[in-house]
Scaffold this active site. Structure first.
Site, PDB file in Angstrom:
ATOM      1  N   GLU A   1      70.542  26.568  36.201  1.00 44.54           N
ATOM      2  CA  GLU A   1      71.103  27.923  36.212  1.00 44.54           C
ATOM      3  C   GLU A   1      72.612  27.911  36.431  1.00 44.54           C
ATOM      4  OE1 GLU A   1      69.799  30.478  35.167  1.00 44.54           O
ATOM      5  OE2 GLU A   1      67.672  29.956  35.146  1.00 44.54           O
TER       6      GLU A   1
ATOM      7  N   TYR B   1      72.586  37.312  39.753  1.00 46.06           N
ATOM      8  CA  TYR B   1      71.754  36.760  38.682  1.00 46.06           C
ATOM      9  C   TYR B   1      71.032  35.487  39.114  1.00 46.06           C
ATOM     10  CZ  TYR B   1      70.220  33.785  35.051  1.00 46.06           C
ATOM     11  OH  TYR B   1      69.430  32.937  34.342  1.00 46.06           O
TER      12      TYR B   1
ATOM     13  N   ASP C   1      70.635  38.911  33.164  1.00 42.93           N
ATOM     14  CA  ASP C   1      71.764  38.159  32.620  1.00 42.93           C
ATOM     15  C   ASP C   1      72.256  38.888  31.368  1.00 42.93           C
ATOM     16  OD1 ASP C   1      69.750  37.624  30.795  1.00 42.93           O
ATOM     17  OD2 ASP C   1      70.630  35.699  30.274  1.00 42.93           O
TER      18      ASP C   1
END
Length: 366
Positions: free
Chosen positions: A65, A146, A164
């Site tokens: 991520e 996020y 996102d």
DNA sequence: GAAGCGTGGGT
DNA sequence: TACCCAAGCTT
């Protein structure tokens, strides 16, 4: 008002819209699509394995991520593999010197991510494991709204509304949200929450992202193969590409500067570590002038040493917020030259550099 | 809330 | 060419 529509439950023009029809139906359609169309990604535990009880490794999810922030899947894939091989666990990364992590990150951009990656690894290793809630995750360096939601949902199967850029676009179209960005963010989050399932939260997040990346694309979305087009307000209106509404961009200013490539007699070049904060923070680079607006700086005052400097050319590079033209000078170190403590001699082909510096070095080699 | 912060690929 | 954008965060 969109909010009034939610409260009153009033029907929209589209009888199958995600708003009026059961939100659960949208979630199911998308999860069913994901079961057969999920991308096979190295950091992902696919829907089949998930159903067999396989869990995602929080370290792997977190690492991917962070790397994927503002960075394409294609770029991340090979670099992720290198990171994971070099540091298989968060403890391994925490035990590494920061400069090793920065070196491995070289070329990926947004270098604060790498500094925060290491800082976060140290914090997690110290506390023993990754926290499993959004709120706790958000307290860690480099983890914002996020990423906290993504890790909570994907690694810990928490119900977390992950938003996102992909999901923003999908939701904006699904509900034809015409508020300009970023003002529409709260509304998008609320709409996403309304369709978000309680179960398979992580799969749903990844399904939304896969849909955004491959079907609900920014340009020429493939509505004819979209599993939720029947619920899409923008598709019903025929103006999918109008969403989300983005404000006009500002033009990038131009800056100029110079860098100085000093060589010694052993095939090495002089580099220095850049300051922690700011552009290319913490990374190695060539010594140089400040990068300023306007005409090129002809002064050699900031060269690392008085020497026979020869201009070999210029490199052009575009950053997020300005264009840069860099004059590149070369020279051999004069007798008796002593580097300062923040500088190091490195064979240029072995230096782990940000791309702009790599460009500068490369034109000194030809 | 706006600005600072990279890079590579696609069109 | 020039522009757009990609699984955002920090200050």
């Amino acid at each position: 008002m969109a909010s009034e529509t939610i409260v009153s439950g009033k029907k929209s023009a589209n009888p199958d819209s995600a708003e009026s029809a059961a939100p659960k139906r949208v979630a199911k359609a998308l999860l069913d699509w994901y079961d057969s169309h999920a991308r096979d990604l190295p950091w992902r535990v696919g829907p089949k394995a998930r159903k067999l009880g396989k869990r995602a490794d929080p370290y792997v999810v977190w690492l991917s991520e962070i790397m994927l922030q503002q960075t394409t899947v294609a770029t991340v894939k090979p670099r992720f593999a290198r990171f994971l091989k070099r540091w298989p666990t968060v403890e391994d990364m925490a035990g590494a010197p920061l400069d090793d992590v920065l070196g491995e990150w070289a070329g990926l951009g947004y270098y604060a991510r790498a500094r925060n990656l290491h800082k976060c690894a140290v914090a997690v290793a110290k506390r023993g494991s990754f926290p499993d809630t959004e709120d706790e995750l958000k307290t860690l360096p480099g983890i914002g709204d996020y990423t906290a939601a993504a890790v909570a949902a994907i690694a810990f199967d928490r119900r977390a509304v992950v938003v996102d850029g992909n999901i923003e676009r999908v939701v904006a179209r699904l509900f034809a949200i015409d508020t300009p960005m970023p003002g529409a963010k709260p509304e998008i989050k609320a709409r996403a929450n309304a369709i978000w399932p309680d179960l398979r939260s992580g799969d749903f997040a990844q399904a939304m992202m896969d849909l955004g990346a491959g079907v609900c694309r920014p340009k020429t979305p493939l509505c004819l193969i979209c599993p939720i087009s029947a619920a899409c307000d923008a598709y019903a209106r025929g103006d999918q590409e109008a969403f989300p509404v983005r404000p006009a961009k500002k033009p990038k200013p131009y800056r100029k500067g110079a860098v100085f490539a000093l060589s010694n007699g052993r095939g090495e070049m002089l580099f220095e570590r850049r300051p922690e904060k700011g552009l290319l923070g913490g990374m190695l680079g060539l010594p140089g002038t400040a990068w300023t607006a306007g005409e090129k700086d002809e002064s050699f005052a900031l060269a690392p040493v008085k020497a026979e400097w020869a201009r070999v050319g210029e490199v052009v590079h575009v950053f997020t917020h300005f264009h840069l033209t860099l004059d590149v000078y070369v020279a051999s170190a004069p007798k008796g030259f002593r580097k300062s403590s923040d500088q190091q001699w490195i064979k240029p082909e072995k230096a782990l550099l940000p791309t702009v510096m790599k460009k500068a070095v490369s034109i000194t080699q030809a």
